[in-house]
Design a protein around this motif. Structure first.
Motif, mmCIF file in Angstrom:
data_model
loop_
_atom_site.group_PDB
_atom_site.id
_atom_site.type_symbol
_atom_site.label_atom_id
_atom_site.label_comp_id
_atom_site.label_asym_id
_atom_site.label_seq_id
_atom_site.Cartn_x
_atom_site.Cartn_y
_atom_site.Cartn_z
ATOM 1 N N GLU A 233 -17.391 -19.411 15.348
ATOM 2 C CA GLU A 233 -18.670 -20.099 15.302
ATOM 3 C C GLU A 233 -18.879 -20.771 16.659
ATOM 4 N N LEU A 234 -19.831 -20.291 17.409
ATOM 5 C CA LEU A 234 -19.988 -20.720 18.799
ATOM 6 C C LEU A 234 -20.275 -22.207 18.937
ATOM 7 N N ALA A 235 -20.996 -22.775 17.992
ATOM 8 C CA ALA A 235 -21.346 -24.186 18.078
ATOM 9 C C ALA A 235 -20.118 -25.093 18.010
ATOM 10 N N LYS A 236 -19.013 -24.587 17.486
ATOM 11 C CA LYS A 236 -17.787 -25.377 17.391
ATOM 12 C C LYS A 236 -16.981 -25.371 18.685
ATOM 13 N N LEU A 237 -17.316 -24.481 19.605
ATOM 14 C CA LEU A 237 -16.521 -24.309 20.818
ATOM 15 C C LEU A 237 -17.090 -25.116 21.972
ATOM 16 N N PRO A 238 -16.214 -25.538 22.915
ATOM 17 C CA PRO A 238 -16.733 -26.091 24.165
ATOM 18 C C PRO A 238 -17.618 -25.055 24.850
ATOM 19 N N ALA A 239 -18.545 -25.523 25.668
ATOM 20 C CA ALA A 239 -19.544 -24.622 26.250
ATOM 21 C C ALA A 239 -18.911 -23.466 27.006
ATOM 22 N N ASP A 240 -17.871 -23.740 27.817
ATOM 23 C CA ASP A 240 -17.283 -22.665 28.613
ATOM 24 C C ASP A 240 -16.625 -21.618 27.732
ATOM 25 N N GLU A 241 -16.005 -22.037 26.640
ATOM 26 C CA GLU A 241 -15.375 -21.082 25.727
ATOM 27 C C GLU A 241 -16.422 -20.258 24.988
ATOM 28 N N ALA A 242 -17.501 -20.903 24.609
ATOM 29 C CA ALA A 242 -18.562 -20.178 23.903
ATOM 30 C C ALA A 242 -19.193 -19.119 24.807
ATOM 31 N N VAL A 243 -19.457 -19.484 26.049
ATOM 32 C CA VAL A 243 -20.014 -18.519 26.998
ATOM 33 C C VAL A 243 -19.047 -17.363 27.205
ATOM 34 N N ASN A 244 -17.768 -17.678 27.325
ATOM 35 C CA ASN A 244 -16.767 -16.630 27.537
ATOM 36 C C ASN A 244 -16.688 -15.678 26.343
ATOM 37 N N GLU A 245 -16.826 -16.211 25.133
ATOM 38 C CA GLU A 245 -16.804 -15.368 23.938
ATOM 39 C C GLU A 245 -17.917 -14.316 23.984
ATOM 40 N N ILE A 246 -19.084 -14.735 24.444
ATOM 41 C CA ILE A 246 -20.200 -13.792 24.539
ATOM 42 C C ILE A 246 -20.016 -12.852 25.722
ATOM 43 N N GLU A 247 -19.739 -13.436 26.878
ATOM 44 C CA GLU A 247 -19.687 -12.652 28.116
ATOM 45 C C GLU A 247 -18.564 -11.631 28.089
ATOM 46 N N GLN A 248 -17.408 -12.023 27.585
ATOM 47 C CA GLN A 248 -16.288 -11.085 27.537
ATOM 48 C C GLN A 248 -16.589 -9.935 26.584
ATOM 49 N N SER A 249 -17.246 -10.240 25.477
ATOM 50 C CA SER A 249 -17.581 -9.164 24.530
ATOM 51 C C SER A 249 -18.555 -8.166 25.157
ATOM 52 N N LEU A 250 -19.474 -8.669 25.968
ATOM 53 C CA LEU A 250 -20.410 -7.768 26.647
ATOM 54 C C LEU A 250 -19.673 -6.810 27.574
ATOM 55 N N GLY A 251 -18.690 -7.341 28.307
ATOM 56 C CA GLY A 251 -17.925 -6.505 29.214
ATOM 57 C C GLY A 251 -17.118 -5.445 28.501
ATOM 58 N N VAL A 252 -16.515 -5.831 27.376
ATOM 59 C CA VAL A 252 -15.721 -4.867 26.600
ATOM 60 C C VAL A 252 -16.612 -3.756 26.048
ATOM 61 N N LEU A 253 -17.756 -4.131 25.508
ATOM 62 C CA LEU A 253 -18.657 -3.131 24.938
ATOM 63 C C LEU A 253 -19.221 -2.198 26.006
ATOM 64 N N LYS A 254 -19.485 -2.735 27.189
ATOM 65 C CA LYS A 254 -19.948 -1.878 28.285
ATOM 66 C C LYS A 254 -18.861 -0.890 28.677
ATOM 67 N N ALA A 255 -17.617 -1.360 28.735
ATOM 68 C CA ALA A 255 -16.507 -0.479 29.091
ATOM 69 C C ALA A 255 -16.319 0.629 28.052
ATOM 70 N N GLN A 256 -16.550 0.306 26.797
ATOM 71 C CA GLN A 256 -16.342 1.278 25.722
ATOM 72 C C GLN A 256 -17.491 2.275 25.596
ATOM 73 N N PHE A 257 -18.727 1.802 25.777
ATOM 74 C CA PHE A 257 -19.885 2.646 25.485
ATOM 75 C C PHE A 257 -20.700 3.025 26.721
ATOM 76 N N GLY A 258 -20.364 2.447 27.870
ATOM 77 C CA GLY A 258 -21.034 2.845 29.102
ATOM 78 C C GLY A 258 -22.323 2.123 29.418
ATOM 79 N N SER A 259 -22.747 1.221 28.559
ATOM 80 C CA SER A 259 -23.966 0.460 28.834
ATOM 81 C C SER A 259 -23.802 -0.956 28.302
ATOM 82 N N LEU A 260 -24.500 -1.869 28.929
ATOM 83 C CA LEU A 260 -24.389 -3.279 28.560
ATOM 84 C C LEU A 260 -25.258 -3.568 27.346
ATOM 85 N N PRO A 261 -24.707 -4.196 26.312
ATOM 86 C CA PRO A 261 -25.528 -4.551 25.146
ATOM 87 C C PRO A 261 -26.689 -5.451 25.544
#
Length: 220
Positions: free
Chosen positions: A114-142
């Motif tokens: 739950e992003l609202a429970k995380l410090p801001a930097d951790e919440a941003v990282n949760e989103i940003e890192q997932s975007l990078g992983v999905l781009k690596a797997q599927f070839g395009s950025l969500p």
């Protein structure tokens, strides 16, 4: 999709809790003031125990909830890793339909915290890192994000702004409602109609797909 779950290292903790409660006649939970026991003999008792523990876990900071779930799983011999791998599709399975025209692969963070429970930097990282992983797997950025859990306690204006700042085109909550012209100025806090476990009948799909029922209900 939450990438850690697809990697087989995440936790479908709400289902794990249900499995543990379902399989036992009583649950013992160690707390600071002593051990608390929950009866699970009847269906009503199982439901009451699940609801009590689920909402208690929802109120915990994410790190504490993760530790609590691992303690409970270890206590009752429940393999969280195996459960995740058994339930969640693999990258290979997901790629089999990722290019379908009617399918859009969206981000859902890494660990489904739950992003609202995380410090801001951790919440941003949760989103940003997932975007990078999905781009690596599927070839395009969500282009789109679904906030984990997605209710008011899980995501709010801070998280909506994070999604916007990261260049996502939209962010979807679990707040029910129809889409109106006003949403064009609130693309990072869109409502979502969820066909969850409360609505396990095909006839609901036609009704929910219209969005009309949520437009007619007083929601606030």
């Amino acid at each position: 999709m939450p990438t850690a779950l697809v990697d087989g290292i995440g936790e479908v903790w709400w289902q794990a809790l249900e499995d543990i409660v379902t399989q036992r006649k009583a649950i013992a939970v160690a707390e600071a003031e002593g051990t608390q026991y929950f009866e699970c003999r009847t269906l009503a008792e199982k439901r009451a125990t699940y609801d009590t523990l689920y909402w208690s876990m929802r109120r915990m900071p994410e790190a504490r909830r993760v530790a609590f779930m691992h303690e409970l799983a270890g206590q009752y011999g429940y393999d969280l890793g195996k459960q995740c791998r058994d339930l969640i599709m693999t990258w290979s399975e997901l790629k089999s339909f990722a290019n379908e025209r009617l399918c859009t692969i969206g981000a859902h963070t890494v660990h489904h915290y739950e992003l609202a429970k995380l410090p801001a930097d951790e919440a941003v990282n949760e989103i940003e890192q997932s975007l990078g992983v999905l781009k690596a797997q599927f070839g395009s950025l969500p282009q789109h994000l679904s906030y984990p859990i997605g209710g008011k306690a899980s995501a709010g204006p801070r998280e909506y702004q994070m999604a916007r700042d990261l260049g996502l085109r939209s962010g979807v909550t679990t707040l029910p409602g129809g889409l109106y012209a006003a949403q064009r100025d609130a693309l990072w806090s869109l409502p979502r109609i969820s066909l969850n476990g409360l609505f396990q009948a095909k006839r609901y799909i036609d009704v929910f797909a219209t969005g009309e029922i949520f437009s007619r209900l007083p929601l606030g």
